[in-house]
Design an enzyme around this catalytic site. Structure first.
Site, PDB file in Angstrom:
ATOM      1  N   PRO A 177      22.459  14.664  25.954  1.00  0.00           N
ATOM      2  CA  PRO A 177      23.382  15.384  25.073  1.00  0.00           C
ATOM      3  C   PRO A 177      23.575  14.668  23.721  1.00  0.00           C
ATOM      4  CG  PRO A 177      24.228  15.358  27.311  1.00  0.00           C
ATOM      5  CD  PRO A 177      22.978  14.537  27.326  1.00  0.00           C
ATOM      6  N   ILE A 229       9.346  15.721  32.239  1.00  0.00           N
ATOM      7  CA  ILE A 229       9.703  14.433  31.628  1.00  0.00           C
ATOM      8  C   ILE A 229      11.089  14.564  31.000  1.00  0.00           C
ATOM      9  CG2 ILE A 229       8.452  14.922  29.442  1.00  0.00           C
ATOM     10  CD1 ILE A 229       7.819  11.792  29.512  1.00  0.00           C
ATOM     11  N   SER A 275      12.311  20.636  30.452  1.00  0.00           N
ATOM     12  CA  SER A 275      11.380  21.697  30.874  1.00  0.00           C
ATOM     13  C   SER A 275      11.004  21.525  32.343  1.00  0.00           C
ATOM     14  CB  SER A 275      10.117  21.651  30.013  1.00  0.00           C
ATOM     15  OG  SER A 275      10.459  21.764  28.657  1.00  0.00           O
ATOM     16  N   GLY A 281      18.392  12.970  20.943  1.00  0.00           N
ATOM     17  CA  GLY A 281      17.199  13.834  20.945  1.00  0.00           C
ATOM     18  C   GLY A 281      16.132  13.214  20.071  1.00  0.00           C
ATOM     19  N   THR A 302      15.467  13.596  26.572  1.00  0.00           N
ATOM     20  CA  THR A 302      16.610  14.056  25.773  1.00  0.00           C
ATOM     21  C   THR A 302      17.916  14.012  26.558  1.00  0.00           C
ATOM     22  OG1 THR A 302      15.058  15.518  24.635  1.00  0.00           O
ATOM     23  CG2 THR A 302      17.403  15.986  24.330  1.00  0.00           C
ATOM     24  N   GLY A 313       9.065  16.518  18.877  1.00  0.00           N
ATOM     25  CA  GLY A 313       9.344  15.865  17.592  1.00  0.00           C
ATOM     26  C   GLY A 313       9.568  16.949  16.562  1.00  0.00           C
ATOM     27  N   GLU A 320       0.587  14.738  22.803  1.00  0.00           N
ATOM     28  CA  GLU A 320       1.685  15.712  22.921  1.00  0.00           C
ATOM     29  C   GLU A 320       1.713  16.632  21.696  1.00  0.00           C
ATOM     30  OE1 GLU A 320       5.477  13.853  23.536  1.00  0.00           O
ATOM     31  OE2 GLU A 320       6.562  15.712  23.134  1.00  0.00           O
ATOM     32  N   HIS A 378       5.681  45.257  11.674  1.00  0.00           N
ATOM     33  CA  HIS A 378       5.949  46.179  12.783  1.00  0.00           C
ATOM     34  C   HIS A 378       7.144  47.088  12.487  1.00  0.00           C
ATOM     35  CE1 HIS A 378       3.218  43.956  15.448  1.00  0.00           C
ATOM     36  NE2 HIS A 378       3.444  44.850  16.394  1.00  0.00           N
ATOM     37  N   GLY A 379       7.924  46.782  11.444  1.00  0.00           N
ATOM     38  CA  GLY A 379       9.130  47.578  11.183  1.00  0.00           C
ATOM     39  C   GLY A 379      10.128  47.417  12.324  1.00  0.00           C
TER      40      GLY A 379
END
Ligand SMILES: Cc1cc2nc3c(=O)[nH]c(=O)nc-3n(C[C@H](O)[C@H](O)[C@H](O)COP(=O)(O)OP(=O)(O)OC[C@H]3O[C@@H](n4cnc5c(N)ncnc54)[C@H](O)[C@@H]3O)c2cc1C
Length: 385
Positions: free
Chosen positions: A129, A124, A159, A132, A127, A364, A242, A338-339
């Site tokens: 430039p 879909i 996507s 958004g 968005t 969103g 969504e 985890h360091g």
């Protein structure tokens, strides 16, 4: 914590889904991340097992099962054993329902069965430039030319942008009205439709987030979805689902991060003892456990509300806000526990950290979620003036 929403049939389904993600998806993750996209074949395999468009009627290739718990299981298992960049749910439960609910008989019969088989991959494209969060700024234009619509403009951050075959493109149809938009089905191979770059990004490396360009694309009238003046209204209709999809994935991601960290801190030693036994580690893990459990109850509740047709956009915004904030906090803490290993690509937690960062922005942004929730409290300057 015991979860109460699943029946034995969901648990059975989870077992087979887990096998699929463990064998067909997870082992390909590293290769897909390097190639910047998943194999199309992954969709075909998911389709063959009946995991795509389960909600669609059988005549359109689905199984007529709209119970969201099955999708929840798929999202949870993909998150834990598969690959976060495999956007099967975006295809199946976020984009395809637009066609299912708004499409004509002809459109549904032509498109949905191929989507259910994983042969046609969906995306879909909203968005741009310069637009958004504020879709009123969309500049992509569609002009009515009698027997077709002429589409011009560009989209970004889309996507499935490279592997996708069919995109729902949001375009302005009425320059006078800020919300005068339509939804157009743009297919691979249409003249004037080009893909731009597969954008390099911080995380979700297996996801082919891309630019799309439209130069005088002739979109046949048979590829208009619903009323070409009501696109904006349609987009708002699907928002609750969504947001729920994002919430389920983000919480599952945090749960998985917690589990691998628990294992790690029991094994890793410092000052002669497992690092998990330091009070700081124990307290952090305790805080996380409590927050994850509490939020899981809320999300499971939202899933049941959604099944009953009662999940409203505001509650879904709360779910999206809370889960994605917790996901980021938990995974950040898990990296800390985890360091140095947490910063190394060879440890999954490092990748989870970069994969997680987008959750607070897409579907969103969380600022927009706060706006939605805040306005529902009538804390809106337009009302209080
Ligand atoms: C990996 C990825 C995948 C994506 N997939 C898709 C896709 O498939 N299809 C698609 O159409 N888009 C997609 N997007 C785009 C995504 O939906 C947008 O990035 C998102 O909506 C935010 O828009 P923006 O990037 O223009 O940010 P902007 O709108 O420029 O926002 C910038 C900042 O300003 C804040 N802000 C904006 N308005 C307000 C306000 N009113 N109040 C307070 N703060 C505000 C935002 O919260 C944010 O923090 C994807 C993005 C990414 C990164």
């Amino acid at each position: 914590m015991r979860r109460h929403i699943f029946e034995p049939e969901h648990e059975q389904f989870r077992e087979s889904a887990r096998r699929f993600f463990q064998t067909e998806v997870g082992p390909n993750g590293e290769r897909w991340r390097k190639q910047g996209a998943v194999d199309r074949d992954a969709f075909v395999k998911a389709g063959a097992l009946g995991y795509l468009l389960m909600w669609a009627e059988e005549k359109y290739g689905g199984s007529g099962v709209s119970d969201f718990r099955y999708e929840q299981v798929l999202i949870e298992e993909n998150t834990r054993y598969g690959e976060r960049g495999f956007f099967m749910t975006l295809h199946s439960r976020l984009v395809a329902p637009y066609i299912g609910h708004l499409g004509t008989e002809e459109q549904k019969a032509r498109i949905l069965p191929k989507c259910a088989r994983g042969e046609v991959i969906l995306g879909i494209a909203m968005t741009e430039p310069d637009a958004g969060s504020d879709l009123a700024g969309i500049k992509t234009r569609a002009e009515d030319r009698g027997d077709h619509w002429l589409l011009n403009g560009s989209k970004t951050y889309i996507s499935n942008g490279q592997i996708g075959d069919l995109f729902i493109v949001v375009a302005r149809t009425d320059p006078q009205r800020s919300h005068g938009m339509g939804l157009f089905l743009v297919e691979r191979g249409m003249e004037g439709f080009e893909r731009g770059r597969n954008l390099a990004k911080m995380g979700l490396k297996a996801q082919d987030t891309s630019e799309l360009f439209f130069a005088d694309v002739k979109v046949p009238k048979t590829n208009v979805l619903g009323d070409p003046a009501k696109g904006f209204h349609y987009l708002t209709r699907f928002l609750a689902e969504e947001r729920l999809i994002t919430s389920v994935g983000s919480l599952a991601h945090a749960q998985a991060a917690f589990d691998i960290t628990l294992t790690y801190i029991k094994e890793r030693k410092a000052f002669g003892r497992p690092i998990g036994t330091f009070q700081n580690s124990r307290f952090r893990m305790a805080d996380m456990r409590a927050q994850l459990d509490a939020l899981q109850v809320f999300i499971d509740h939202c899933v049941l509300e959604h099944n009953a047709g009662r999940l409203d956009a505001i509650t879904a915004a709360e779910a999206k806000l809370l889960t994605t904030e917790l996901e980021n906090r938990v995974i950040d803490d898990c990296v800390q526990l985890h360091g140095g290993a947490g910063y190394m690509d060879e440890y999954p937690i490092s990748r989870m950290y970069t994969d997680a960062r987008i959750s607070r922005i897409l579907a969103g942004s969380n600022e927009i979620m706060r706006e939605i929730i805040g306005r529902s409290l009538e804390l809106d300057e337009r009302k209080l003036k």
